[in-house]
Motif scaffolding. Sequence first.
Motif, PDB file in Angstrom:
ATOM      1  N   ILE A  74     -15.686  -5.948  -1.615  1.00 27.46           N
ATOM      2  CA  ILE A  74     -14.486  -6.692  -2.036  1.00 27.46           C
ATOM      3  C   ILE A  74     -13.283  -5.786  -1.824  1.00 27.46           C
ATOM      4  N   GLU A  75     -12.320  -6.291  -1.066  1.00 23.52           N
ATOM      5  CA  GLU A  75     -11.113  -5.527  -0.726  1.00 23.52           C
ATOM      6  C   GLU A  75      -9.899  -6.222  -1.351  1.00 23.52           C
ATOM      7  N   LEU A  76      -9.130  -5.471  -2.114  1.00 21.19           N
ATOM      8  CA  LEU A  76      -7.927  -5.993  -2.795  1.00 21.19           C
ATOM      9  C   LEU A  76      -6.687  -5.504  -2.063  1.00 21.19           C
ATOM     10  N   GLU A  77      -5.793  -6.430  -1.769  1.00 24.89           N
ATOM     11  CA  GLU A  77      -4.525  -6.078  -1.119  1.00 24.89           C
ATOM     12  C   GLU A  77      -3.454  -5.921  -2.195  1.00 24.89           C
ATOM     13  N   ARG A  78      -3.314  -4.689  -2.718  1.00 27.61           N
ATOM     14  CA  ARG A  78      -2.340  -4.391  -3.771  1.00 27.61           C
ATOM     15  C   ARG A  78      -1.506  -3.182  -3.367  1.00 27.61           C
ATOM     16  N   ASP A  79      -0.402  -3.017  -4.093  1.00 29.48           N
ATOM     17  CA  ASP A  79       0.472  -1.881  -3.838  1.00 29.48           C
ATOM     18  C   ASP A  79      -0.271  -0.605  -4.225  1.00 29.48           C
ATOM     19  N   SER A  80      -0.524   0.231  -3.222  1.00 26.34           N
ATOM     20  CA  SER A  80      -1.263   1.459  -3.486  1.00 26.34           C
ATOM     21  C   SER A  80      -0.495   2.436  -4.359  1.00 26.34           C
ATOM     22  N   ASN A  81       0.832   2.291  -4.454  1.00 28.34           N
ATOM     23  CA  ASN A  81       1.593   3.183  -5.329  1.00 28.34           C
ATOM     24  C   ASN A  81       1.379   2.825  -6.792  1.00 28.34           C
ATOM     25  N   LEU A  82       1.336   1.528  -7.081  1.00 29.70           N
ATOM     26  CA  LEU A  82       1.128   1.110  -8.463  1.00 29.70           C
ATOM     27  C   LEU A  82      -0.354   1.150  -8.840  1.00 29.70           C
ATOM     28  N   TYR A  83      -1.216   0.805  -7.877  1.00 26.34           N
ATOM     29  CA  TYR A  83      -2.645   0.757  -8.163  1.00 26.34           C
ATOM     30  C   TYR A  83      -3.375   1.573  -7.079  1.00 26.34           C
TER      31      TYR A  83
END
Length: 444
Positions: free
Chosen positions: A128-137
């Motif tokens: 499972i791959e999540l497309e989120r802001d790597s700076n926040l998460y």
Amino acid sequence: MDPSRKRSTAQDVPLLIEVIVPESKLYTELLEFEKKLDATIMRKRLDLQETLNKPVKTKRTLRIFISNLSHDQETPESDDDEPRLDSGPTPSWTLKVEGRLVDEANASAYKNRQTSRKFSSFFRSVMIELERDSNLYPNGNFVEWHKSTNQADVDGFEIKRHGDENVKVKVILHVDNSPERFKLSPELADVLAIDVETRPGIMMALWQYIKFHQLQDPEDKRNINCDQKLATLFGQPKISFPALPELIGRFLSPPDPIVLEYTVRVDKPYHLSSHCYDLDVELDDPTFKSKISNLLSSTSLNAANNTLPKQIHAQDEQIMQYIQSMQNSKTKRDFLLRFANDPADFLDRWVASQSRDLEVILGESHVNLEEQRRADFYNQQWVNEAVFHYMTAKNQKKLQELLGGHPQPVPPPPQQQGGAPPAGHPPQQPFPPGMAPGHPGGRF
């Protein structure tokens, strides 16, 4: 029907029937047909028994659902509302990936869920791959699960993450195929017209292609004369059968994974995707083997409730009785026909036969007097040898008497038709000079 039983009781039935009744061609044809039918039934029973040792697959449909729950999400603030600075629970959401067999509720063989395969058992790995802001998460944006031997199967997967924004998700599923399936390269797929198949299926498709285009070498069947497509594919004009698996392996790769896209929504407590995904899977059929076992047991010759073998055995016994009765009638008819055709010769032969039988019963071994009266009796092969031994013994005895010595014992000539005289009968007297052994003393 039991062929082994019939061989012991009715092996010579066709020949016997044809001798007794020449018009019995139809019965002989029926017996030949019965033998073929018995062989076919036995072969089918062996095929069914072999099927029990092989895994039997049935196709089912696995339906996959993706949904999410949102927790402690704040409602959007209006312009007049003052920002809240007090610390509350952290907003979060939970992603669920679940699946079940479509006809599980309706199939009688799968009413008990404990006997049904769980969702995770159909896959080798799930990512499972999540497309989120790597700076926040920075962490937890990629989750992997791989099947292990000692791991229990589950009905679905759940992951929980913090956040108050919608998130795009990719679910990557690697199917666990048994037997293993492979993806064909575009070049090989163009030749065989298949994209994904098991290794035996690929070899069978290639063999069908070779047979259809008559590419097998007529002189050496182990070699294949490549046509233009195979020559371009393998890079050589001729290949051998033993080298095919190695050559094919270069054009095989693992099948592509299944990729499902979903957007986690946090604007409502529960969100279910408007799409569901159906996946064709293969399962071991639990009812097929039981049906085959019941069929084999019900048709077995040793089954307690199977009366067919007893009926067949009774019919065979009745047929043998009829044949024996026909044989007895034929013997009587032949006896009377020989007497009617030549009564004198028949009676002579019959009396001679009865005399021989009487000698056998009484244990007598002397020469039959009835046969001695006939000239043919002295034309037999043993007569010359018997005369030779008799005259030799007489000459030796006479020579010993002339020399004044004691005569040496000489072995008696071989007895005719039965050996030494039986107990209770006087020994046979020596024949007078010039008379052959067995001569009745001048009587004719």
